[in-house]
Scaffold this motif. Sequence first.
Motif, PDB file in Angstrom:
ATOM      1  N   TYR A   1       0.220  15.218  -5.763  1.00  0.00           N
ATOM      2  CA  TYR A   1       1.690  15.175  -6.067  1.00  0.00           C
ATOM      3  C   TYR A   1       2.674  16.062  -6.787  1.00  0.00           C
ATOM      4  O   TYR A   1       2.220  16.758  -7.367  1.00  0.00           O
ATOM      5  CB  TYR A   1       1.833  13.633  -7.023  1.00  0.00           C
TER       6      TYR A   1
ATOM      7  N   ARG B   1      -2.996  -5.384  -6.949  1.00  0.00           N
ATOM      8  CA  ARG B   1      -2.054  -4.320  -7.211  1.00  0.00           C
ATOM      9  C   ARG B   1      -1.015  -4.441  -7.819  1.00  0.00           C
ATOM     10  O   ARG B   1      -0.534  -3.606  -8.204  1.00  0.00           O
ATOM     11  CB  ARG B   1      -1.915  -3.580  -5.587  1.00  0.00           C
TER      12      ARG B   1
ATOM     13  N   MET C   1       0.905  -1.197   0.177  1.00  0.00           N
ATOM     14  CA  MET C   1      -0.139  -0.124   0.142  1.00  0.00           C
ATOM     15  C   MET C   1       0.895   1.368  -0.034  1.00  0.00           C
ATOM     16  O   MET C   1       2.000   1.242   0.380  1.00  0.00           O
ATOM     17  CB  MET C   1      -0.852   0.064   1.182  1.00  0.00           C
TER      18      MET C   1
ATOM     19  N   ALA D   1      -5.579  -3.349   4.782  1.00  0.00           N
ATOM     20  CA  ALA D   1      -5.615  -4.718   4.534  1.00  0.00           C
ATOM     21  C   ALA D   1      -3.932  -5.159   5.167  1.00  0.00           C
ATOM     22  O   ALA D   1      -3.927  -6.242   5.669  1.00  0.00           O
ATOM     23  CB  ALA D   1      -5.671  -5.062   3.101  1.00  0.00           C
TER      24      ALA D   1
HETATM   25  C1  LIG Z   1      -0.211   9.817  -0.834  1.00  0.00           C
HETATM   26  C2  LIG Z   1      -0.630   8.924  -0.247  1.00  0.00           C
HETATM   27  C3  LIG Z   1      -0.199   8.587   1.213  1.00  0.00           C
HETATM   28  C4  LIG Z   1      -0.718   7.714   2.129  1.00  0.00           C
HETATM   29  N1  LIG Z   1      -0.191   7.569   3.215  1.00  0.00           N
HETATM   30  C5  LIG Z   1      -0.526   6.514   4.045  1.00  0.00           C
HETATM   31  C6  LIG Z   1      -0.030   6.255   5.499  1.00  0.00           C
HETATM   32  O1  LIG Z   1       0.882   6.748   5.679  1.00  0.00           O
HETATM   33  N2  LIG Z   1      -0.639   5.278   6.051  1.00  0.00           N
HETATM   34  C7  LIG Z   1      -1.726   4.715   5.888  1.00  0.00           C
HETATM   35  O2  LIG Z   1      -2.153   3.967   6.473  1.00  0.00           O
HETATM   36  N3  LIG Z   1      -2.485   5.015   4.698  1.00  0.00           N
HETATM   37  C8  LIG Z   1      -1.891   5.903   3.868  1.00  0.00           C
HETATM   38  N4  LIG Z   1      -2.585   6.173   2.604  1.00  0.00           N
HETATM   39  C9  LIG Z   1      -3.822   5.595   2.191  1.00  0.00           C
HETATM   40  C10 LIG Z   1      -3.630   3.910   1.680  1.00  0.00           C
HETATM   41  O3  LIG Z   1      -2.580   3.856   0.976  1.00  0.00           O
HETATM   42  C11 LIG Z   1      -4.879   3.476   1.275  1.00  0.00           C
HETATM   43  O4  LIG Z   1      -5.973   3.770   2.126  1.00  0.00           O
HETATM   44  C12 LIG Z   1      -4.959   2.289   0.881  1.00  0.00           C
HETATM   45  O5  LIG Z   1      -5.989   1.852  -0.003  1.00  0.00           O
HETATM   46  C13 LIG Z   1      -4.944   1.148   1.996  1.00  0.00           C
HETATM   47  O6  LIG Z   1      -4.754  -0.137   1.677  1.00  0.00           O
HETATM   48  P1  LIG Z   1      -5.958  -1.187   1.271  1.00  0.00           P
HETATM   49  O7  LIG Z   1      -7.034  -0.696   0.541  1.00  0.00           O
HETATM   50  O8  LIG Z   1      -5.238  -2.456   1.020  1.00  0.00           O
HETATM   51  O9  LIG Z   1      -6.608  -1.450   2.840  1.00  0.00           O
HETATM   52  C14 LIG Z   1      -1.746   7.181   1.707  1.00  0.00           C
HETATM   53  C15 LIG Z   1      -2.647   7.280   0.331  1.00  0.00           C
HETATM   54  C16 LIG Z   1      -1.921   8.156  -0.524  1.00  0.00           C
HETATM   55  C17 LIG Z   1      -2.512   8.327  -1.743  1.00  0.00           C
END
Ligand SMILES: Cc1cc2nc3c(=O)[nH]c(=O)nc-3n(C[C@H](O)[C@H](O)[C@H](O)COP(=O)(O)O)c2cc1C
Length: 158
Positions: A153, A92, A34, A58
């Motif tokens: 970004y 992914r 992720m 996840a």
């Molecule tokens: C630029 C960016 C930074 C992110 N940083 C974090 C982070 O530091 N911690 C976190 O828990 N989710 C973060 N997220 C959100 C997760 O990437 C997102 O919720 C993801 O879908 C979670 O994984 P899952 O769908 O497998 O549960 C970020 C998203 C973006 C776009």
Amino acid sequence: MPIDSATFRSVLGRFVSGVTVVTACDAGGVDHGMTVSAFCSVSLEPPMVLVSIAHDAALHPVLLKQDELAVSILSASQEPIARRFAEKLDNRFGGVGFTRGITGAPLIEGALAVVEGRVIHRHPGGDHTIFVAEVLAASATMDEPLLYYRGGYGHLPR
Ligand SMILES: Cc1cc2nc3c(=O)[nH]c(=O)nc-3n(C[C@H](O)[C@H](O)[C@H](O)COP(=O)(O)O)c2cc1C
């Protein structure tokens, strides 16, 4: 009284960060990954880093059970990877190039740098858990970084 979440997001969004993809391969051999910006260095001796992961991600239950992880720090051209690993997708990793390092976790091809580690502390952090990892391996390229700032970004050319 705590501030509201819109203010919190708006203020913290002024803090420019890089963008990483945190990965792990679970006990059943399934890859997880992720997009994460909450990544930073913790200690130099011994080398340690942290990532902060939401309880509902996840990857969260995976990192509660197992210790090995990798952090791929994305390069400027990898905005599509950052978006992909933050979207709800069945696979992914489909079409994404990666290798495996010493932890077995996927290392995203074309990353600016990669860090591999073993989780040694898990700290509560509100609706997140802070995973502190001892660094086992790290490598870097001379590419430019992908940045994240105020919900978008950006690039930092040198
Ligand atoms: C630029 C960016 C930074 C992110 N940083 C974090 C982070 O530091 N911690 C976190 O828990 N989710 C973060 N997220 C959100 C997760 O990437 C997102 O919720 C993801 O879908 C979670 O994984 P899952 O769908 O497998 O549960 C970020 C998203 C973006 C776009």
